[in-house]
Design a protein around this motif. Structure first.
Motif, PDB file in Angstrom:
ATOM      1  N   GLU A   1     -39.213  -3.531 -10.038  1.00 56.57           N
ATOM      2  CA  GLU A   1     -38.659  -2.885 -11.098  1.00 56.57           C
ATOM      3  C   GLU A   1     -39.272  -1.278 -11.174  1.00 56.57           C
ATOM      4  O   GLU A   1     -38.617  -0.391 -11.894  1.00 56.57           O
ATOM      5  N   ARG A   2     -39.978  -0.823 -10.232  1.00 55.27           N
ATOM      6  CA  ARG A   2     -40.711   0.259 -10.262  1.00 55.27           C
ATOM      7  C   ARG A   2     -40.631   1.139  -9.096  1.00 55.27           C
ATOM      8  O   ARG A   2     -41.868   1.699  -8.817  1.00 55.27           O
ATOM      9  N   LEU A   3     -39.619   0.774  -8.306  1.00 58.63           N
ATOM     10  CA  LEU A   3     -39.956   1.482  -6.710  1.00 58.63           C
ATOM     11  C   LEU A   3     -39.911   3.093  -6.787  1.00 58.63           C
ATOM     12  O   LEU A   3     -40.447   3.589  -5.804  1.00 58.63           O
ATOM     13  N   GLY A   4     -39.240   3.527  -7.586  1.00 66.52           N
ATOM     14  CA  GLY A   4     -39.223   5.095  -7.998  1.00 66.52           C
ATOM     15  C   GLY A   4     -40.505   5.840  -8.425  1.00 66.52           C
ATOM     16  O   GLY A   4     -40.711   6.898  -8.461  1.00 66.52           O
ATOM     17  N   GLU A   5     -41.384   4.778  -9.076  1.00 62.39           N
ATOM     18  CA  GLU A   5     -42.754   5.478  -9.483  1.00 62.39           C
ATOM     19  C   GLU A   5     -43.675   5.590  -8.394  1.00 62.39           C
ATOM     20  O   GLU A   5     -43.796   4.631  -7.304  1.00 62.39           O
ATOM     21  N   PRO A   6     -44.742   6.343  -8.579  1.00 59.70           N
ATOM     22  CA  PRO A   6     -45.858   6.359  -7.607  1.00 59.70           C
ATOM     23  C   PRO A   6     -46.835   5.069  -7.821  1.00 59.70           C
ATOM     24  O   PRO A   6     -47.321   4.713  -8.995  1.00 59.70           O
ATOM     25  N   LEU A   7     -46.753   4.302  -6.690  1.00 60.78           N
ATOM     26  CA  LEU A   7     -47.696   3.149  -6.694  1.00 60.78           C
ATOM     27  C   LEU A   7     -48.555   3.074  -5.527  1.00 60.78           C
ATOM     28  O   LEU A   7     -48.100   3.459  -4.355  1.00 60.78           O
ATOM     29  N   ASP A   8     -49.889   2.776  -5.929  1.00 58.46           N
ATOM     30  CA  ASP A   8     -50.646   2.740  -4.884  1.00 58.46           C
ATOM     31  C   ASP A   8     -51.285   1.276  -4.785  1.00 58.46           C
ATOM     32  O   ASP A   8     -51.210   0.451  -5.839  1.00 58.46           O
ATOM     33  N   LEU A   9     -52.253   0.977  -3.973  1.00 55.47           N
ATOM     34  CA  LEU A   9     -53.036  -0.417  -3.820  1.00 55.47           C
ATOM     35  C   LEU A   9     -53.829  -0.575  -4.993  1.00 55.47           C
ATOM     36  O   LEU A   9     -53.695  -1.702  -5.313  1.00 55.47           O
ATOM     37  N   ALA A  10     -54.543   0.474  -5.684  1.00 58.44           N
ATOM     38  CA  ALA A  10     -54.988   0.330  -6.703  1.00 58.44           C
ATOM     39  C   ALA A  10     -54.476  -0.111  -7.879  1.00 58.44           C
ATOM     40  O   ALA A  10     -54.821  -0.928  -8.587  1.00 58.44           O
ATOM     41  N   ALA A  11     -53.211   0.402  -8.022  1.00 59.92           N
ATOM     42  CA  ALA A  11     -52.428   0.097  -9.174  1.00 59.92           C
ATOM     43  C   ALA A  11     -51.785  -1.115  -9.029  1.00 59.92           C
ATOM     44  O   ALA A  11     -51.778  -2.144 -10.198  1.00 59.92           O
ATOM     45  N   LEU A  12     -51.493  -1.743  -7.931  1.00 59.56           N
ATOM     46  CA  LEU A  12     -50.947  -3.076  -7.784  1.00 59.56           C
ATOM     47  C   LEU A  12     -51.979  -4.088  -7.889  1.00 59.56           C
ATOM     48  O   LEU A  12     -51.969  -5.144  -8.678  1.00 59.56           O
ATOM     49  N   ALA A  13     -53.282  -3.769  -7.379  1.00 54.38           N
ATOM     50  CA  ALA A  13     -54.272  -4.748  -7.588  1.00 54.38           C
ATOM     51  C   ALA A  13     -54.831  -4.721  -9.181  1.00 54.38           C
ATOM     52  O   ALA A  13     -55.203  -5.944  -9.703  1.00 54.38           O
ATOM     53  N   LYS A  14     -54.844  -3.855  -9.900  1.00 58.27           N
ATOM     54  CA  LYS A  14     -55.041  -3.640 -11.072  1.00 58.27           C
ATOM     55  C   LYS A  14     -53.782  -4.704 -12.001  1.00 58.27           C
ATOM     56  O   LYS A  14     -54.267  -5.406 -13.042  1.00 58.27           O
ATOM     57  N   HIS A  15     -52.733  -4.595 -11.671  1.00 62.74           N
ATOM     58  CA  HIS A  15     -51.714  -5.090 -12.348  1.00 62.74           C
ATOM     59  C   HIS A  15     -51.932  -6.778 -12.062  1.00 62.74           C
ATOM     60  O   HIS A  15     -51.818  -7.490 -13.031  1.00 62.74           O
TER      61      HIS A  15
END
Length: 322
Positions: free
Chosen positions: A228-242
């Protein structure tokens, strides 16, 4: 019977003892593909001779065509088979060799599951990357060391020769071919009719028998969140936090569940979304790049070329909905 001589002809070569599930994949997927109510493929099923073919799990099938059907094939699909020569000795029986010799040099060759053993025995896969069912990979390597086997993927597209892993991966490969030939809209319609996902993440490694990951969490919710957020800046840390995990635990769990690293999976999803936008919108290429999370038009060109070998505008010209 096909009444359009220009229609792409798919011929399924059933090699006894043919795997019943595999035998029906190509006729169903290609036979369902249509545009404006018109079929896109002429699909035929033939054997190496005119006799009924033995099907795994105890029955015979009377096929509609003999090996002469191969002579005007545009695509030839070889389903999984238990045929002794290619599966045990690395050689082709004379009747199978004669049938394969009928295939035009221009035809696209496709194998499902252990059908790759037939292509390998014919020398088609020498020096090429290919795959087959993970459970048969050791035997395949022993018989055909000249093939670059990768049992960790669902299918391999090597241009004019394509190979899939076992059983359901044949559906993935056939949908990929429909998508490559006619675009995502047609492939998605076929997938919906067949009640299967139009694209599966990861590779065979998620299905290989191995210790299960710990049961205290999953990355599935985070994967849905990312889509749902492919256009947003996403990194490994953000994914792990979620996901509520450490980066190390998340990375390990993600690979166990999908067969891919988080970065590889994210790039794959962004490219798929970019392809969808190119097909279904008139957005400029730089906007497509931004909304799919690939950044710039140059980055989109690089990723799309690496994935499917074409530039964004060329892809749009080929697959955009008219």
């Amino acid at each position: 019977m096909c009444k359009n001589p220009a229609m792409h002809r798919v011929v399924v070569l059933a090699v006894s003892e043919v795997v019943g599930y595999d035998l029906n994949i190509a006729p169903l997927v290609f036979g369902t593909a249509a545009q404006d109510g018109e079929p896109l493929y002429d699909v035929r099923v033939c054997g190496v001779n005119d006799r009924p073919v033995r099907v795994s799990h105890g029955y015979d099938a009377q096929l509609g065509h003999g090996p002469e059907a191969l002579e005007d094939a545009d695509t030839v699909v070889i389903p999984g088979t238990r045929v002794h020569g290619p599966r045990r000795d690395g050689v082709l029986p004379p009747d199978l060799a004669a049938a394969l010799a009928r295939i035009p040099s221009s035809a696209r060759l496709v194998s499902i599951c252990t059908g790759a053993f037939v292509l390998a025995a014919a020398g088609v896969l020498d020096g090429r990357r290919a795959t087959t069912h993970w459970a048969h990979a050791p035997a395949f390597r022993r018989l055909y060391p000249q093939v670059d086997l990768d049992e960790n993927v669902l299918f391999v597209d090597d241009g004019d020769v394509l190979t899939s892993a076992g059983l359901a991966a044949g559906v993935d490969l056939c949908l990929h071919l429909v998508r490559s030939d006619h675009g995502s809209a047609v492939a998605n319609h076929v997938a919906r009719y067949c009640v299967v996902p139009p694209w599966r993440d990861g590779g065979q490694s998620q299905f290989i028998e191995q210790p299960l990951p710990e049961a205290d969490g999953s990355t599935a919710a985070t994967r849905a969140w990312v889509l749902e957020r492919l256009g947003e800046p996403l990194d490994l840390a953000a994914l792990a936090k979620h996901a509520g995990m450490s980066v190390r635990t998340f990375s390990r769990r993600f690979r166990a569940e999908t067969g891919q690293s988080p970065r590889a999976w994210l790039n794959q999803q962004r490219v798929l979304h970019a392809r969808h936008l190119l097909e279904t919108t008139d957005l400029p290429v730089d906007r497509v790049a931004a909304e799919s999370g690939l950044g710039t038009a140059a980055s989109l060109r690089q990723h799309l070329n690496a994935a499917i070998g074409v530039a964004p505008l060329a892809y749009r010209r080929t697959f955009a909905r008219r």
